[in-house]
Design a protein around this motif. Structure first.
Motif, PDB file in Angstrom:
ATOM      1  N   ASP B  23       0.812  -1.230   0.000  1.00 63.25           N
ATOM      2  CA  ASP B  23       0.000   0.000   0.000  1.00 63.25           C
ATOM      3  C   ASP B  23       0.842   1.276   0.000  1.00 63.25           C
ATOM      4  O   ASP B  23       0.457   2.275  -0.608  1.00 63.25           O
ATOM      5  N   THR B  24       1.975   1.240   0.698  1.00 59.84           N
ATOM      6  CA  THR B  24       2.818   2.433   0.756  1.00 59.84           C
ATOM      7  C   THR B  24       3.359   2.772  -0.629  1.00 59.84           C
ATOM      8  O   THR B  24       3.433   3.948  -1.019  1.00 59.84           O
ATOM      9  N   LEU B  25       3.756   1.746  -1.392  1.00 60.78           N
ATOM     10  CA  LEU B  25       4.258   1.980  -2.737  1.00 60.78           C
ATOM     11  C   LEU B  25       3.130   2.452  -3.649  1.00 60.78           C
ATOM     12  O   LEU B  25       3.324   3.369  -4.457  1.00 60.78           O
ATOM     13  N   LYS B  26       1.950   1.867  -3.496  1.00 58.69           N
ATOM     14  CA  LYS B  26       0.794   2.300  -4.298  1.00 58.69           C
ATOM     15  C   LYS B  26       0.503   3.766  -4.049  1.00 58.69           C
ATOM     16  O   LYS B  26       0.204   4.526  -4.974  1.00 58.69           O
ATOM     17  N   LYS B  27       0.612   4.182  -2.804  1.00 58.29           N
ATOM     18  CA  LYS B  27       0.367   5.587  -2.453  1.00 58.29           C
ATOM     19  C   LYS B  27       1.435   6.466  -3.109  1.00 58.29           C
ATOM     20  O   LYS B  27       1.130   7.534  -3.650  1.00 58.29           O
ATOM     21  N   TYR B  28       2.692   6.007  -3.082  1.00 58.29           N
ATOM     22  CA  TYR B  28       3.782   6.760  -3.710  1.00 58.29           C
ATOM     23  C   TYR B  28       3.464   6.991  -5.190  1.00 58.29           C
ATOM     24  O   TYR B  28       3.575   8.107  -5.704  1.00 58.29           O
ATOM     25  N   VAL B  29       3.036   5.916  -5.864  1.00 55.93           N
ATOM     26  CA  VAL B  29       2.738   6.015  -7.294  1.00 55.93           C
ATOM     27  C   VAL B  29       1.532   6.919  -7.536  1.00 55.93           C
ATOM     28  O   VAL B  29       1.535   7.738  -8.449  1.00 55.93           O
ATOM     29  N   ASN B  30       0.506   6.799  -6.710  1.00 57.15           N
ATOM     30  CA  ASN B  30      -0.664   7.667  -6.856  1.00 57.15           C
ATOM     31  C   ASN B  30      -0.300   9.133  -6.684  1.00 57.15           C
ATOM     32  O   ASN B  30      -0.714   9.986  -7.466  1.00 57.15           O
ATOM     33  N   ASP B  31       0.498   9.435  -5.671  1.00 57.44           N
ATOM     34  CA  ASP B  31       0.919  10.814  -5.426  1.00 57.44           C
ATOM     35  C   ASP B  31       1.743  11.334  -6.594  1.00 57.44           C
ATOM     36  O   ASP B  31       1.636  12.501  -6.977  1.00 57.44           O
ATOM     37  N   LEU B  32       2.569  10.452  -7.174  1.00 51.42           N
ATOM     38  CA  LEU B  32       3.423  10.847  -8.282  1.00 51.42           C
ATOM     39  C   LEU B  32       2.609  11.106  -9.544  1.00 51.42           C
ATOM     40  O   LEU B  32       2.869  12.056 -10.284  1.00 51.42           O
ATOM     41  N   THR B  33       1.611  10.267  -9.800  1.00 51.17           N
ATOM     42  CA  THR B  33       0.884  10.357 -11.069  1.00 51.17           C
ATOM     43  C   THR B  33      -0.347  11.244 -10.999  1.00 51.17           C
ATOM     44  O   THR B  33      -0.924  11.581 -12.029  1.00 51.17           O
ATOM     45  N   GLU B  34      -0.744  11.665  -9.799  1.00 48.00           N
ATOM     46  CA  GLU B  34      -1.896  12.561  -9.620  1.00 48.00           C
ATOM     47  C   GLU B  34      -1.800  13.815 -10.502  1.00 48.00           C
ATOM     48  O   GLU B  34      -2.729  14.140 -11.224  1.00 48.00           O
ATOM     49  N   PRO B  35      -0.667  14.550 -10.479  1.00 51.67           N
ATOM     50  CA  PRO B  35      -0.567  15.755 -11.300  1.00 51.67           C
ATOM     51  C   PRO B  35      -0.198  15.508 -12.770  1.00 51.67           C
ATOM     52  O   PRO B  35       0.028  16.454 -13.512  1.00 51.67           O
ATOM     53  N   ASN B 158      21.049  14.316  -9.230  1.00 53.66           N
ATOM     54  CA  ASN B 158      21.002  14.704  -7.814  1.00 53.66           C
ATOM     55  C   ASN B 158      19.979  13.852  -7.095  1.00 53.66           C
ATOM     56  O   ASN B 158      18.801  13.854  -7.455  1.00 53.66           O
ATOM     57  N   LEU B 159      20.412  13.134  -6.069  1.00 58.03           N
ATOM     58  CA  LEU B 159      19.505  12.281  -5.313  1.00 58.03           C
ATOM     59  C   LEU B 159      18.591  13.128  -4.447  1.00 58.03           C
ATOM     60  O   LEU B 159      19.043  13.983  -3.704  1.00 58.03           O
ATOM     61  N   VAL B 160      17.282  12.906  -4.589  1.00 62.04           N
ATOM     62  CA  VAL B 160      16.313  13.593  -3.736  1.00 62.04           C
ATOM     63  C   VAL B 160      15.947  12.688  -2.565  1.00 62.04           C
ATOM     64  O   VAL B 160      15.960  13.098  -1.416  1.00 62.04           O
ATOM     65  N   LYS B 161      15.596  11.438  -2.890  1.00 59.48           N
ATOM     66  CA  LYS B 161      15.317  10.469  -1.836  1.00 59.48           C
ATOM     67  C   LYS B 161      15.439   9.052  -2.355  1.00 59.48           C
ATOM     68  O   LYS B 161      15.435   8.811  -3.559  1.00 59.48           O
ATOM     69  N   ALA B 162      15.579   8.118  -1.409  1.00 59.71           N
ATOM     70  CA  ALA B 162      15.645   6.691  -1.740  1.00 59.71           C
ATOM     71  C   ALA B 162      14.835   5.967  -0.675  1.00 59.71           C
ATOM     72  O   ALA B 162      15.040   6.175   0.519  1.00 59.71           O
ATOM     73  N   ILE B 163      13.868   5.149  -1.125  1.00 53.95           N
ATOM     74  CA  ILE B 163      12.993   4.469  -0.172  1.00 53.95           C
ATOM     75  C   ILE B 163      12.884   2.994  -0.519  1.00 53.95           C
ATOM     76  O   ILE B 163      12.656   2.644  -1.675  1.00 53.95           O
ATOM     77  N   GLY B 164      13.019   2.136   0.501  1.00 53.76           N
ATOM     78  CA  GLY B 164      12.807   0.703   0.305  1.00 53.76           C
ATOM     79  C   GLY B 164      11.378   0.363   0.691  1.00 53.76           C
ATOM     80  O   GLY B 164      10.884   0.846   1.699  1.00 53.76           O
ATOM     81  N   PHE B 165      10.702  -0.450  -0.118  1.00 56.08           N
ATOM     82  CA  PHE B 165       9.318  -0.835   0.163  1.00 56.08           C
ATOM     83  C   PHE B 165       9.224  -2.311   0.512  1.00 56.08           C
ATOM     84  O   PHE B 165      10.059  -3.117   0.098  1.00 56.08           O
ATOM     85  N   ASP B 166       8.183  -2.671   1.286  1.00 55.76           N
ATOM     86  CA  ASP B 166       8.024  -4.049   1.768  1.00 55.76           C
ATOM     87  C   ASP B 166       7.967  -5.079   0.650  1.00 55.76           C
ATOM     88  O   ASP B 166       8.378  -6.222   0.828  1.00 55.76           O
ATOM     89  N   CYS B 167       7.460  -4.677  -0.516  1.00 52.90           N
ATOM     90  CA  CYS B 167       7.352  -5.646  -1.616  1.00 52.90           C
ATOM     91  C   CYS B 167       8.720  -5.946  -2.241  1.00 52.90           C
ATOM     92  O   CYS B 167       8.822  -6.810  -3.112  1.00 52.90           O
ATOM     93  N   GLY B 168       9.781  -5.219  -1.824  1.00 44.83           N
ATOM     94  CA  GLY B 168      11.127  -5.492  -2.321  1.00 44.83           C
ATOM     95  C   GLY B 168      11.651  -4.474  -3.323  1.00 44.83           C
ATOM     96  O   GLY B 168      12.806  -4.532  -3.741  1.00 44.83           O
ATOM     97  N   ILE B 169      10.796  -3.537  -3.719  1.00 44.04           N
ATOM     98  CA  ILE B 169      11.214  -2.502  -4.668  1.00 44.04           C
ATOM     99  C   ILE B 169      11.858  -1.348  -3.914  1.00 44.04           C
ATOM    100  O   ILE B 169      11.411  -0.979  -2.832  1.00 44.04           O
ATOM    101  N   THR B 170      12.913  -0.778  -4.490  1.00 46.09           N
ATOM    102  CA  THR B 170      13.535   0.435  -3.972  1.00 46.09           C
ATOM    103  C   THR B 170      13.241   1.546  -4.962  1.00 46.09           C
ATOM    104  O   THR B 170      13.511   1.389  -6.157  1.00 46.09           O
ATOM    105  N   VAL B 171      12.694   2.679  -4.498  1.00 49.39           N
ATOM    106  CA  VAL B 171      12.485   3.792  -5.408  1.00 49.39           C
ATOM    107  C   VAL B 171      13.611   4.796  -5.215  1.00 49.39           C
ATOM    108  O   VAL B 171      13.890   5.230  -4.092  1.00 49.39           O
ATOM    109  N   LEU B 172      14.285   5.129  -6.304  1.00 52.15           N
ATOM    110  CA  LEU B 172      15.332   6.152  -6.294  1.00 52.15           C
ATOM    111  C   LEU B 172      14.782   7.366  -7.036  1.00 52.15           C
ATOM    112  O   LEU B 172      14.395   7.265  -8.197  1.00 52.15           O
ATOM    113  N   HIS B 173      14.723   8.511  -6.364  1.00 52.48           N
ATOM    114  CA  HIS B 173      14.190   9.735  -6.958  1.00 52.48           C
ATOM    115  C   HIS B 173      15.349  10.697  -7.165  1.00 52.48           C
ATOM    116  O   HIS B 173      16.005  11.111  -6.207  1.00 52.48           O
TER     117      HIS B 173
END
Lengths: 179, 176
Positions: B23-35, B158-173
């Motif tokens: 769910d946390t990753l889904k929220k990340y994607v929703n927030d990203l694709t909303e605009p 330039n790294l803004v953030k890096a987050i590890g998610f429970d499903c095993g995916i790491t998002v690098l922004h």
């Protein structure tokens, strides 16, 4: 049980170095020295192939580097090094021993009490360990740079399990996976 | 993307990707694709996927993403196609740099590209991408389709953030 850990800096596109072996592009600040010092505190053995060993035996024990890089030089010189080679058997570099049969040696060492063993990846020894399934963990230091081309760390499909993600001030991200 | 920088296997394989996003990753994607109000894609991805996304609306873990793909306005870049029948899709009439630059200069929401490899490689080569959200899946492939291979020199980000998610995916922004 003791783990074999491959630790390696790679570009965003998965390369350890450019095709002409340039590694100068890797951003490295005090944050990374502190990270590496802390990481090595959990290890008691550095695993090396002959080529990496020969580069390092002429670098880390020198007076110049002991002064320039005191923290890492201390770790590299004082931690026990195990060199896999069929040709080299002796050295002036302190705390170093040699072996030539990888699987036998690693199986034996894993049964003994002790800390983790680190293999700084990229070379032939890392490739051999990966092929033989001897690696327990990967500490991938992902740099914020894409090179376009270079020498890759992974030569075959490798399924991994994400353990930890650590962003660093230098822009690197240390991603820890288990096999 | 795989740990070693590929967005598909050598023949376009995607079976190695993790799709059971937590769910946390889904929220990340929703927030990203909303605009986002425009999706850019190359012809090959369009041909391979627009119809597939329609079918994927019936696969639970892919449904949200598939719906977003279908409902968002899309612009396909092609040297051969002039028109298409895909829903909410038009073919770019100008060449890549001109079209994307014109789009960026217009008022509007964010523009997103998901692939294909060759198309995104061209966007990168021409410096048209402002932000990268790279989803590192927990697998190395050894070979496959890269996106940074058209670069003529190194591309520092330039790294803004890096987050590890429970499903095993790491998002690098990263930003440019």
């Amino acid at each position: 049980m003791r783990k074999v850990i491959v630790s390696m800096v790679i570009s965003l596109d998965g390369y350890t170095e450019t095709v002409d072996k340039n590694m100068d592009w890797q951003p490295w600040g005090e944050d990374m020295t502190a990270y590496m010092d802390n990481f090595m505190a959990g290890t008691d053995t550095i695993l090396l192939g002959r080529k990496a060993f020969e580069l390092m035996e002429g670098y880390w024990p020198t007076e110049e580097i002991r002064i320039e890089e005191p923290v890492l030089a201390k770790r590299m010189n004082e931690t026990h090094k195990l060199v896999f080679s069929t040709t080299r058997t002796t050295t002036n570099w302190e705390n170093t021993s040699f072996a030539d049969r990888i699987e036998n040696e690693i199986t034996k060492l894993k049964q003994l009490p002790g800390k983790d063993m680190v293999l700084f990846g990229g070379g032939e020894l890392a490739a051999t360990f990966m092929e033989k399934g001897l690696v327990d963990e990967y500490h991938i230091i992902t740099s914020p740079i894409a090179l376009g081309s270079g020498n890759p760390l992974f030569k075959q499909r490798t399924n991994l399990k994400l353990k930890k993600v650590q962003p660093m001030p230098s822009g690197n991200v240390v991603i820890t996976y288990s096999s | 993307m795989s740990v070693d920088g590929f967005i598909a296997g050598p023949n376009g394989e995607m079976d190695w990707m993790v799709w059971n996003w937590d769910d946390t990753l889904k929220k990340y994607v929703n927030d990203l694709t909303e605009p986002v109000d425009t999706i850019l894609l190359g012809r090959k991805l369009a041909e391979g996927f627009i119809d597939a996304w329609q079918a994927n609306t019936s696969i639970p873990e892919m449904a949200d993403f598939a719906h977003k793909m279908i409902d968002s306005p899309k612009i396909v870049f092609s040297k051969t196609m002039k028109t298409c029948n895909w829903i909410n899709t038009e073919i770019a009439q100008r060449e890549l740099v001109e079209e994307v630059t014109a789009l960026k200069n217009k008022p509007g929401g964010d523009i997103i590209a998901y692939g294909g490899a060759s198309f995104v490689g061209s966007l990168i080569q021409h410096g048209l991408i402002d932000e990268f959200h790279i989803f590192i899946n927990p697998v190395a492939l050894g070979s496959g389709m890269p996106i940074f291979n058209k670069l003529e020199g190194f591309q520092k980000l330039n790294l803004v953030k890096a987050i590890g998610f429970d499903c095993g995916i790491t998002v690098l922004h990263y930003t440019k």
